[in-house]
Design a protein around this motif. Sequence first.
Motif, PDB file in Angstrom:
ATOM      1  N   TRP A  48     -11.934   1.760  74.935  1.00  0.00           N
ATOM      2  CA  TRP A  48     -11.169   0.635  74.376  1.00  0.00           C
ATOM      3  C   TRP A  48     -11.619   0.306  72.882  1.00  0.00           C
ATOM      4  O   TRP A  48     -12.927   0.604  72.954  1.00  0.00           O
ATOM      5  CB  TRP A  48     -11.207  -0.585  75.223  1.00  0.00           C
ATOM      6  CG  TRP A  48     -10.558  -0.476  76.699  1.00  0.00           C
ATOM      7  CD1 TRP A  48     -11.254  -0.334  77.697  1.00  0.00           C
ATOM      8  CD2 TRP A  48      -9.104  -0.731  76.969  1.00  0.00           C
ATOM      9  NE1 TRP A  48     -10.460  -0.183  78.784  1.00  0.00           N
ATOM     10  CE2 TRP A  48      -9.169  -0.509  78.277  1.00  0.00           C
ATOM     11  CE3 TRP A  48      -7.878  -0.782  76.266  1.00  0.00           C
ATOM     12  CZ2 TRP A  48      -7.721  -0.273  78.970  1.00  0.00           C
ATOM     13  CZ3 TRP A  48      -6.722  -0.849  76.731  1.00  0.00           C
ATOM     14  CH2 TRP A  48      -6.599  -0.443  78.353  1.00  0.00           C
ATOM     15  N   SER A  49     -10.624   0.033  71.946  1.00  0.00           N
ATOM     16  CA  SER A  49     -11.289  -0.470  70.933  1.00  0.00           C
ATOM     17  C   SER A  49     -10.324  -1.857  70.453  1.00  0.00           C
ATOM     18  O   SER A  49      -9.729  -2.047  71.284  1.00  0.00           O
ATOM     19  CB  SER A  49     -11.086   0.594  69.835  1.00  0.00           C
ATOM     20  OG  SER A  49      -9.693   1.214  69.378  1.00  0.00           O
ATOM     21  N   HIS A  50     -10.423  -2.150  69.304  1.00  0.00           N
ATOM     22  CA  HIS A  50      -9.563  -3.342  68.996  1.00  0.00           C
ATOM     23  C   HIS A  50      -8.157  -2.880  69.013  1.00  0.00           C
ATOM     24  O   HIS A  50      -7.648  -2.258  67.946  1.00  0.00           O
ATOM     25  CB  HIS A  50     -10.039  -3.983  67.722  1.00  0.00           C
ATOM     26  CG  HIS A  50      -9.204  -5.201  67.104  1.00  0.00           C
ATOM     27  ND1 HIS A  50      -9.383  -6.401  67.986  1.00  0.00           N
ATOM     28  CD2 HIS A  50      -8.452  -5.422  65.875  1.00  0.00           C
ATOM     29  CE1 HIS A  50      -8.774  -7.247  67.371  1.00  0.00           C
ATOM     30  NE2 HIS A  50      -8.032  -6.589  66.278  1.00  0.00           N
ATOM     31  N   LYS A  51      -7.320  -3.672  69.915  1.00  0.00           N
ATOM     32  CA  LYS A  51      -6.000  -3.445  70.025  1.00  0.00           C
ATOM     33  C   LYS A  51      -5.665  -1.979  70.069  1.00  0.00           C
ATOM     34  O   LYS A  51      -4.566  -1.754  69.624  1.00  0.00           O
ATOM     35  CB  LYS A  51      -5.256  -4.209  68.844  1.00  0.00           C
ATOM     36  CG  LYS A  51      -5.530  -5.567  68.770  1.00  0.00           C
ATOM     37  CD  LYS A  51      -4.725  -6.216  67.878  1.00  0.00           C
ATOM     38  CE  LYS A  51      -4.946  -7.662  67.770  1.00  0.00           C
ATOM     39  NZ  LYS A  51      -4.016  -8.334  66.518  1.00  0.00           N
ATOM     40  N   ALA A  52      -6.346  -1.112  70.652  1.00  0.00           N
ATOM     41  CA  ALA A  52      -6.134   0.217  70.885  1.00  0.00           C
ATOM     42  C   ALA A  52      -6.919   0.853  71.979  1.00  0.00           C
ATOM     43  O   ALA A  52      -7.881   0.334  72.306  1.00  0.00           O
ATOM     44  CB  ALA A  52      -6.349   1.123  69.341  1.00  0.00           C
ATOM     45  N   VAL A  53      -6.402   1.945  72.629  1.00  0.00           N
ATOM     46  CA  VAL A  53      -6.997   2.844  73.502  1.00  0.00           C
ATOM     47  C   VAL A  53      -7.023   4.229  72.948  1.00  0.00           C
ATOM     48  O   VAL A  53      -6.093   4.682  72.302  1.00  0.00           O
ATOM     49  CB  VAL A  53      -6.416   2.366  74.998  1.00  0.00           C
ATOM     50  CG1 VAL A  53      -4.846   3.232  74.926  1.00  0.00           C
ATOM     51  CG2 VAL A  53      -7.070   3.508  75.906  1.00  0.00           C
ATOM     52  N   LYS A  54      -8.216   4.787  73.035  1.00  0.00           N
ATOM     53  CA  LYS A  54      -8.546   6.036  72.630  1.00  0.00           C
ATOM     54  C   LYS A  54      -8.911   7.075  74.044  1.00  0.00           C
ATOM     55  O   LYS A  54      -9.628   6.526  74.672  1.00  0.00           O
ATOM     56  CB  LYS A  54      -9.734   6.256  71.694  1.00  0.00           C
ATOM     57  CG  LYS A  54      -9.830   7.627  71.113  1.00  0.00           C
ATOM     58  CD  LYS A  54     -10.948   7.636  70.237  1.00  0.00           C
ATOM     59  CE  LYS A  54     -11.329   8.861  69.539  1.00  0.00           C
ATOM     60  NZ  LYS A  54     -12.139   9.084  68.429  1.00  0.00           N
ATOM     61  N   PHE A  55      -8.047   8.329  73.906  1.00  0.00           N
ATOM     62  CA  PHE A  55      -8.396   9.052  75.034  1.00  0.00           C
ATOM     63  C   PHE A  55      -9.335  10.117  74.896  1.00  0.00           C
ATOM     64  O   PHE A  55      -9.261  11.024  73.688  1.00  0.00           O
ATOM     65  CB  PHE A  55      -6.598   9.552  75.466  1.00  0.00           C
ATOM     66  CG  PHE A  55      -5.994   8.490  76.219  1.00  0.00           C
ATOM     67  CD1 PHE A  55      -5.883   8.296  77.326  1.00  0.00           C
ATOM     68  CD2 PHE A  55      -5.024   7.594  75.168  1.00  0.00           C
ATOM     69  CE1 PHE A  55      -5.237   7.114  77.915  1.00  0.00           C
ATOM     70  CE2 PHE A  55      -4.297   6.795  75.506  1.00  0.00           C
ATOM     71  CZ  PHE A  55      -4.251   6.321  77.000  1.00  0.00           C
ATOM     72  N   ALA A  56     -10.106  10.583  75.654  1.00  0.00           N
ATOM     73  CA  ALA A  56     -11.185  11.905  75.572  1.00  0.00           C
ATOM     74  C   ALA A  56     -10.301  13.140  76.167  1.00  0.00           C
ATOM     75  O   ALA A  56      -9.221  13.092  76.249  1.00  0.00           O
ATOM     76  CB  ALA A  56     -12.018  11.309  76.294  1.00  0.00           C
TER      77      ALA A  56
END
Length: 424
Positions: A48-56
């Motif tokens: 999770w980041s600020h107002k976003a989600v990052k996929f690995a």
Amino acid sequence: MAEVIYCIEHASLPVVPHRQPGQQALSARHADLLAGLERKLPAQAFSWSHKAVKFASFCGVIQLGDLTLEVLPKVHGRESDPGACRLMLVRMLKKAGLFKVHSGHNAAINLQRHTLLDIFILQFCAALSDELLQGKPRQYVEQEDNLRVIKGRLLIPKQVKYNTAHGERLYCRFDELSEDILINQIFRFTLRLLAGVARASSIKKQLHSLLLAFDEVSDQPINADALDRLELNRTNSRFRPLLDQCALFIKGLNPDAISGSGSASSMLFDMNQLFEAWVAAMLRPQVARLGYTLREQGPRRYFAERTDLAKPIFQMKPDIAILNDKAEPVAIIDTKWKLLEPREAKLGVSQADIYQMHAYGARYQTSHLALLYPGQANLARNHHLNIATQANHQLHCAAVDMDDFSAATESLVELLTRLRVLAA
């Protein structure tokens, strides 16, 4: 019908209070569903980041209620073509043996129109239909019943207990050839599960048609314990690849999906592990033709020893080792699912990976080492590195074409030549 969006691995999706149809974003509600699913997903599958989600580097399908999210592998230069990314993932899974596919069936699948999960389901349906043409699994099951003629063995105590006033009946124990056995119960459960998550009506129709073949099979809840309990024999071992797929579906997809509860579920594949399995499957026939053996995750050896405890420590297990007829490693290959940096002197190769390969060379007494990466534009197939030690280890940083499997085979054969496994 659930809406489908996709995201390329290592990319981010914004989280918005309320998403619009077609928007490449998660709503706050979908983000909450994803957060609830997090403990069931592989560690670090996303962040999770600020107002976003990052996929690995975990690709596949995540179902978030009425939204289907596809996390697709990054194919260099094809990131904007989800069909190409889906195709590569499907072909890698097939080659690695994770999905049994009807020959020629890939050509009939519209990779732009079908979702990734629907593609998996279509392949499963085709493969199961093929096997059912050869006959459904059956086995003798012990039963007891009151009969009018003797069958099997008469149970005297129960005959006295139940039939004293009914001399025309015989209480027997006998073996009956039955379809209502665990293997068929697993197939029925899987088909019902998939019917609840399939998106295309034509695929739902196929699933319901296959369910008719299991009409004589009872509905039983299937979990990991039931899958572990199943024992195959020579008459039904041909179903093993399909049962492996059933296990993937059952463990990844929430059984609540059968009732349409809209809960979150997932089916993700670790691309590092998949790339390793794919490379091994591509290399194995080439290596076998040369009289060598390919070994995955081994042979395992220890790098050090606690002398005070006389205990070996720091176990080593190379991704791929090529062994001679004496089971001695002649070359070691480690696979890395990451893109290199062609313009950098170090190519983006991590220092830890260099140290690891040097340790492999020293411990396994081979100077023929390779780090294998997915190919990309402006990247030469092979870069030769000479590790500055007395052992003079030769390290090849090689790239394999992921977009063209015939070119991939060619580049792997070239790698074997450079490793001196194959005569130049």
